[in-house]
Design an enzyme around this catalytic site. Sequence first.
Site, PDB file in Angstrom:
ATOM      1  N   CYS B 416     -16.730  -8.745  15.624  1.00 52.62           N
ATOM      2  CA  CYS B 416     -15.402  -9.189  16.005  1.00 52.62           C
ATOM      3  C   CYS B 416     -14.898  -8.530  17.285  1.00 52.62           C
ATOM      4  O   CYS B 416     -14.308  -9.184  18.142  1.00 52.62           O
ATOM      5  CB  CYS B 416     -14.425  -8.982  14.862  1.00 52.62           C
ATOM      6  SG  CYS B 416     -14.368  -7.296  14.245  1.00 52.62           S
ATOM      7  N   HIS B 460     -10.600  -6.150  11.293  1.00 50.68           N
ATOM      8  CA  HIS B 460     -10.974  -7.299  12.101  1.00 50.68           C
ATOM      9  C   HIS B 460     -10.217  -7.225  13.427  1.00 50.68           C
ATOM     10  O   HIS B 460      -9.205  -6.546  13.551  1.00 50.68           O
ATOM     11  CB  HIS B 460     -10.607  -8.585  11.347  1.00 50.68           C
ATOM     12  CG  HIS B 460     -11.197  -9.813  11.937  1.00 50.68           C
ATOM     13  ND1 HIS B 460     -12.524  -9.924  12.246  1.00 50.68           N
ATOM     14  CD2 HIS B 460     -10.638 -11.007  12.273  1.00 50.68           C
ATOM     15  CE1 HIS B 460     -12.772 -11.107  12.747  1.00 50.68           C
ATOM     16  NE2 HIS B 460     -11.636 -11.808  12.782  1.00 50.68           N
ATOM     17  N   ASP B 476      -9.225 -16.939  16.715  1.00 48.85           N
ATOM     18  CA  ASP B 476     -10.216 -16.001  16.196  1.00 48.85           C
ATOM     19  C   ASP B 476     -11.599 -16.437  16.668  1.00 48.85           C
ATOM     20  O   ASP B 476     -12.247 -17.272  16.035  1.00 48.85           O
ATOM     21  CB  ASP B 476     -10.159 -15.967  14.665  1.00 48.85           C
ATOM     22  CG  ASP B 476     -10.968 -14.808  14.110  1.00 48.85           C
ATOM     23  OD1 ASP B 476     -10.836 -14.494  12.908  1.00 48.85           O
ATOM     24  OD2 ASP B 476     -11.751 -14.218  14.880  1.00 48.85           O
TER      25      ASP B 476
END
Lengths: 317, 659
Positions: B416, B460, B476
């Site tokens: 991430c 995250h 995202d």
Amino acid sequence: MREVLQRLQSWAERRLPALTRYRRPESLPIEMHRRRIYIVPTGFGIGFSVLLMVMLAGALNYANNAALLLTCLLGAASSTSMLVAFRSLNGLRLSHIHAGHAIAGQPIELTLSFDSTRARNAIRLDLGRTSVAFALDANVAARVKLALPTARRGWQPVPRLRLWSSWPLGMFRAWSWLNPDQSVLVWPQPEVAGPPPHALADDSRNMRLHQGDELATLRDYRVGDPRRHIAWKASAHHHSLLVKDFEQPQSRPQWQLDWRQLPGLGDEARIARLARWLNEAQAQRRHYSLWLPGTDIPAGGGPLHYAHCMSALAQLP
Amino acid sequence: MTLWLLRKKPALPVDNRAFDLLSLTAALVLGLHAPHLPWWLTIALALTLLGRCWQRRQHVGRVPRWLKLPLLVLLTLAVVTHYGNIFGREPGTALAVGLLILKLLESETARDVRVGVSFACFALMTALLFDQGLLATFVVALGLLPALATLRALEPAQPQISLPRTLLPGLTLLATTLPLALLVFLLVPRLNTPLWGAPSPGDAQTGLSDSMSPGNFTDLLTDDRPALRVSFDGAPPAPDQRYFRAYVMWNYDGRSWRFIESRHAATQAPVPIEASAAISYRINLEPTRQRVLPTLDVPLAAPEQASLLPDREVLADKPVNTQLNYQLQSALHYRLQPALDERSRNLGLRLPVGFNPRALALAGQWRQRYGSDDAAIVQAALSLFHDGGFRYTLAPAPLGRDAVDDFLFDTHEGFCEHYSSAFTVLMRGAGIPARVVTGYLGGYWSNLGDYLLVRNSDAHAWSEVWLAGRGWVRVDPTGAVRPGRVELGAAAAAGDQLAWYRDDWMQGLRNHWDIVNRWWDQGVIGFSALRQRGLLTPFGIRDTDTATLSVLLAIGSVLFVAIGLAWALLRRQPRDALRGTLRELERKLARKGVVRRSGEGPQHYLGRAARAFPGHRNELATLMQSYLELRYAHDDPPAEPLRVFQRAVKDFRIVNVVK
């Protein structure tokens, strides 16, 4: 309840030998090996494993790896103790059993000799409800004394013994049955009271002047002493001849105990009476002979003679 | 030879040795727990222990009941008044330690002592709930020694040895079983979720950091400890809505993204938000030693003793050092800062000079191709991640100076952090205001407890881009690559490599002890379900599931049992040197064709050999003579003649005679 369980157990052993591992009497020496050692967890072992489970659940739940490691360590150590328990019996050898003397109704002392090539700790031997614990060093025989209760005279087989150990942590119990093919002789119980032996007719003939087997002292030679009584070796260190002086002649008459002189009594009653006479004769340090059907023991005295006579009595049919 | 007679009595008093060892165990437990017990309780319990030892020296026997019961009541009262509760970690352990000491008051039979030992083992384990450092674990493991020695002391018929020496067999036992323990430790399937929602020990744990640089997250992503628990008023949001914002990061220096507090001094008021629906929830936060309070998406207002920052992050007034509960309302559908001020726009477009030229060129191309359609550029970037051969892994290849370039055009692998960072750089390069947001995504919904458990491993990072008319929009990019986000096997593959990858060697050399501690922390304490699943990655199994683990555990245990059995069944035959020497002679003769028959005595055999080798007749006759003498003239062959015989056999050579 206990009787029921025992009956159930003996029934199971009779009917299901494979299941209960009933072992036939076997000759000595008996050596422990893997095919006859059984292991079960003890009550404490079960409790402790429950605790370990709780600790495991707690450690996993809290994702606490240190606690988990500790639990694993403890679990591994306790399960390994099972092997240690096994090992403390494996290779142990019952080499022989020596029995003492006892009259019926009194416990007889058994001395069991165990040996091993390794030192062992906390081995226990159960006989009925009695238990003995012992340790043994490498290559040194350990003598373990057990009291075996007796009921009647005659040959009595050594019962099955249980050899077990919960060494080292008490969590597992390794055990094995010992069923030695050996019997012990139980002497008859003498009657409490009764008449003295009456066959004393030929007392005078049996009075012995120089009868006596035990050497009492050495004295100087006197003329007339038999030559065979001279102590040659001792005399060689001395300037005069020495003669072995034997015990003084018996002042008491010799008893001739005879089975046939007790008519009108049952076999057991005769045995009990003869046993009492033997005891009295022994207590009075008399000499006595014993005649039994099939056995004729010549006159004699001393503990060996007494044991011989009692054993003969015990073995009567 | 030793002999102990045991009377068969139901309650056999234990000997002093066992009691002393149990007292030692209890004292150790008390010592281990002393740091977190109230001082007066520690002193009271220590005095009780001493008093009991003194009492037993005077007179063997239980402490009378009229003394024991009030002490029990007193202990319970003390714990309840001090902690206000008897459940929970601190009061529970205080009670457990107290009960252990009180158990000692009545420990007179083997059974009591065994119960005491079990209890002590449990109490030792609870000490690890407070500190599972290397040193603490080692000391606790040492605490097992007196406990094991106590159990041994309960067995009858053993040699009398001094107290310190009784501890040694336990050490041997633990040392020999350590491999088995490690195997089980490695393979016992870890729980993904706690069986019961008890609070986890939260010491010295760090949550998200206020900066984001490569590798900075891996610590978190392999940390399975809970970060926060969320309970919702009403239904929980859909899984793809469970974004918990913590830090909004604007500043990028080419290597790491930073959250800057100075920005908040400048503009105090939070940016405006137009929210349509609000969701109300409560968060139970584990201690983080930081001030930031994660919130579900964008909060509408700050809870008590906390303030709402301009970018709608929540910062507590004080660092969170104990568990913290706070209630919040958040918007899931909103328009955040519909009008972007100039200052924010500049900040959201700023890029370090001279970094990542290829990425900026690509962004420029997109801008040219799509014109002013910002949404299309976002889409282009996402499709690049989706179709450009990118791979999600927790163990990516290291990146160079132009980290985003290397990642985008070279390595194509990361997690991430890499995706959000690269995406934000691309957006800024294309002239779209963008920023990185870190926090948590997902979590485990517990139906039983009706709450969402978010772990550190759920950390995250994602991006927010400002689009005209829509305000800040969450994008995202990781989701474009791996919609399932965390593939466990790949994540866990990082486990061992990361320790080296992130390790600062210089510091490690300076401080060896720290390396050991670190190794302990990462190798043992941090060995989580995630890492466990990646255990077999070197062998090509990416996801080691519970079934595989169980099979491995079974196989390993069987192996260890086999080793143990081999040891247990091993029987050394007493070596007969004389027999061995004769065997050697037999071998020599057998090579020349004279084999000893079964049932053939040595005399006959050697006689036969002498006839077969007439040249050696005398030698063989001498050998036979000395063998017979050694064997039959003594119980045990005397040493010196035996040596002579051995040498003679060794020197014996059969010279081939050519006939």
